[in-house]
Design an enzyme around this catalytic site. Structure first.
Site, PDB file in Angstrom:
ATOM      1  NE  ARG A   2      -1.581   0.634   3.951  1.00 45.64           N
ATOM      2  CZ  ARG A   2      -1.420   1.512   4.952  1.00 45.64           C
ATOM      3  NH1 ARG A   2      -2.102   2.619   4.956  1.00 45.64           N
ATOM      4  NH2 ARG A   2      -0.603   1.263   5.937  1.00 45.64           N
ATOM      5  NE  ARG A   6       5.135   5.594   3.696  1.00 45.08           N
ATOM      6  CZ  ARG A   6       5.366   5.037   4.874  1.00 45.08           C
ATOM      7  NH1 ARG A   6       4.783   5.524   5.942  1.00 45.08           N
ATOM      8  NH2 ARG A   6       6.172   4.005   5.004  1.00 45.08           N
ATOM      9  NE  ARG A  15      -0.402  12.951   2.698  1.00 45.97           N
ATOM     10  CZ  ARG A  15      -0.466  13.803   3.688  1.00 45.97           C
ATOM     11  NH1 ARG A  15      -1.024  14.983   3.509  1.00 45.97           N
ATOM     12  NH2 ARG A  15       0.008  13.509   4.870  1.00 45.97           N
ATOM     13  CG  ASP A  51      -4.779   5.012   8.081  1.00 48.81           C
ATOM     14  OD1 ASP A  51      -3.554   4.865   7.923  1.00 48.81           O
ATOM     15  OD2 ASP A  51      -5.343   4.923   9.181  1.00 48.81           O
ATOM     16  CE1 TYR A 125      -1.377   3.264  15.263  1.00 47.99           C
ATOM     17  CE2 TYR A 125      -2.326   1.353  14.172  1.00 47.99           C
ATOM     18  CZ  TYR A 125      -1.263   2.213  14.366  1.00 47.99           C
ATOM     19  OH  TYR A 125      -0.103   2.030  13.689  1.00 47.99           O
TER      20      TYR A 125
END
Lengths: 314, 314
Positions: A2, A6, A15, A51, A125
């Site tokens: 995924r 980045r 971004r 996410d 989380y």
């Protein structure tokens, strides 16, 4: 993986103008970002840009994604009342629309991989509030208030079951269940506090599934028993031995250390050959990194890696 | 486990008045802190109070130990010139004197466990400068400048070999080699970049050795091959399966998740019984936690745990 995006300048350019959840929540942008690594690296599959917290936003939880830290939860969940306040949460329509766009644009011989966090990792989380090395607040709740824990994970598993089914309906060819933190648990605790909820989500998927975790060398049989047509392997285990543990009726994916991509090419090629040699050309091996692409990775190394793997396996 | 002291009020009282390296570097105080957990918990062994960076201070490296962060290295090592500047480094006399004091005070039926960081883990800190989840700076040096890496680890292995021999001469009955971060490596990288140096230190010990790591479920055969009469297991692996992998000619230690000690007693007892059941009373099992005691652990739980294990195994 995924996170391939980045390391891409074209992703970073987007971004600069849009927040993470804005990108993920705008169908055209989400589709664009999902397709970027396929265009650039000529990989065999597109992985949905999302996410693990994406479906949780619709459940009434405030989450921010902070660069270099990860998800930050506004009000961590610690009590039965906190769990009770969670809304069932519809699968986010924007994500589903993005999948439709990608499936329409993607060549027919490329797979579209849907994506969902495992209830355990998402709960880590939600309870801890943010990333942590050992997620002690989450473990403490798990041990001290097991009924709160099980209610929370059941709620997440139900919501995620709807989410993965909707992803397949929208065009995902398979689903990857991401249990990044499963590796903090002992095998016995994994079976008691995590596996039943991963199983529920995996069983809800009307398509093939990949069951991914890291630090799971001692958990592979338990993860396999929880489900998944393909079991993810990080780099901390030798692929051939791990596949024997998992069993030849399942596939395996992963295994290259993302940090190796920071090395000179000869070492990247050597480590890749080693993974392929251990896979031995057996059907059911999906070449991949053992975890996400590191942001400082040179995109050209990824392109070269994809070509190298195609060349070695064709 | 070495860090048992952190949860003790008598240790904290001393730490209010003395810095970590001041405690470790003053023989009487170091001996006192080494003995505190034995007095309070009636455990079978005292573990030398020292940090893995202790022998490195004598090599000319400035290290600070920051609460909640761990060792911070003043000038991280990144080049051949940095490695060249390292002095051979004598074993710190204060540590050896502390061992002599402890051995004299300790009952004859209690073991005194000496302590040394593995070259790999110490090098991770020296290169990275501080703790990290993935130690990417260390891995980058390892991949990009392997000759610098091997020279650094050879230098550390030589210094640590002298350090462990001196500890045995000063009264340590056995040595624990602490490779906390071995688990970030793939098995192939572990064999190439870490194992030869752990082997060199372990072979230098004229006494039994414990070879400790965490996150090593996929590395157990490689760690065993590097040496150690007893192989440390964290909690991420089932003890019985791990012992089969390690082989019955070695002992194993560890395996209880330190986080379990935050749970109500019934769960502590249950998890402890599970470890003991998997050990099956075979000789060569050393009951222990899988990693250090968490600072927030109730000391009374540790005392009760030690008594419970004695009762269950007597």
């Amino acid at each position: 993986m995924r996170q391939a995006g980045r390391s891409l300048p074209e992703y970073r350019a987007l971004r600069e103008r849009h927040g993470f959840f804005e990108l993920a929540g705008t169908p055209e942008l989400c589709a664009e970002v999902t397709l970027q690594p396929v265009r650039r690296h000529d990989v065999d599959a597109a992985v949905l840009f999302a996410d693990i917290m994406t479906p949780v936003l619709a459940m009434g939880i405030g989450v921010d994604l902070v660069e270099g830290i990860g998800p930050m939860v506004e009000s961590p969940i610690r009590t039965a009342a906190d769990v009770k306040r969670l809304r069932p949460g519809e699968p986010p329509a924007e994500t589903l629309e993005a999948l439709r766009i990608v499936r329409a644009e993607l060549a027919a011989d490329r797979a579209l991989v849907g994506f969902c966090g495992a209830p355990f990792t998402v709960a880590c989380y939600l309870v801890e509030g943010r990333s942590s090395r050992d997620f002690l607040a989450a473990k403490e709740l798990m041990y001290r208030e097991p009924e709160v824990w099980h209610t929370l994970l059941g709620t997440l598993a139900d919501a995620f079951s709807g989410y993965v089914r909707a992803q397949v309906d929208a065009g995902a060819d398979l689903i990857q269940l991401f249990d990044s933190w499963a590796g903090i648990l002992s095998p016995a605790d994994y079976e008691e506090f995590a596996a039943p909820y991963s199983r529920r989500v995996l069983e809800a998927v009307p398509a093939p599934t990949v069951h991914f975790g890291t630090g799971t060398a001692g958990l592979l049989t338990q993860m396999r028993d929880a489900g998944g047509d393909v079991i993810g392997l990080d780099w901390r285990v030798a692929l051939d031995r791990a596949w024997t543990t998992v069993g030849s009726d399942r596939g395996v994916q992963g295994n290259l250390d993302p940090a190796v991509l920071l090395a000179p090419w000869e070492q990247v090629a050597g480590a890749t050959r080693d993974v392929l040699r251990r896979a031995g050309g057996r059907p059911g091996h999906v070449f991949n990194l053992g975890h996400g692409v590191l942001p400082q990775t040179d995109p050209d190394t990824l392109t070269r890696l994809a070509a190298f793997v195609h060349e070695q396996t064709s």
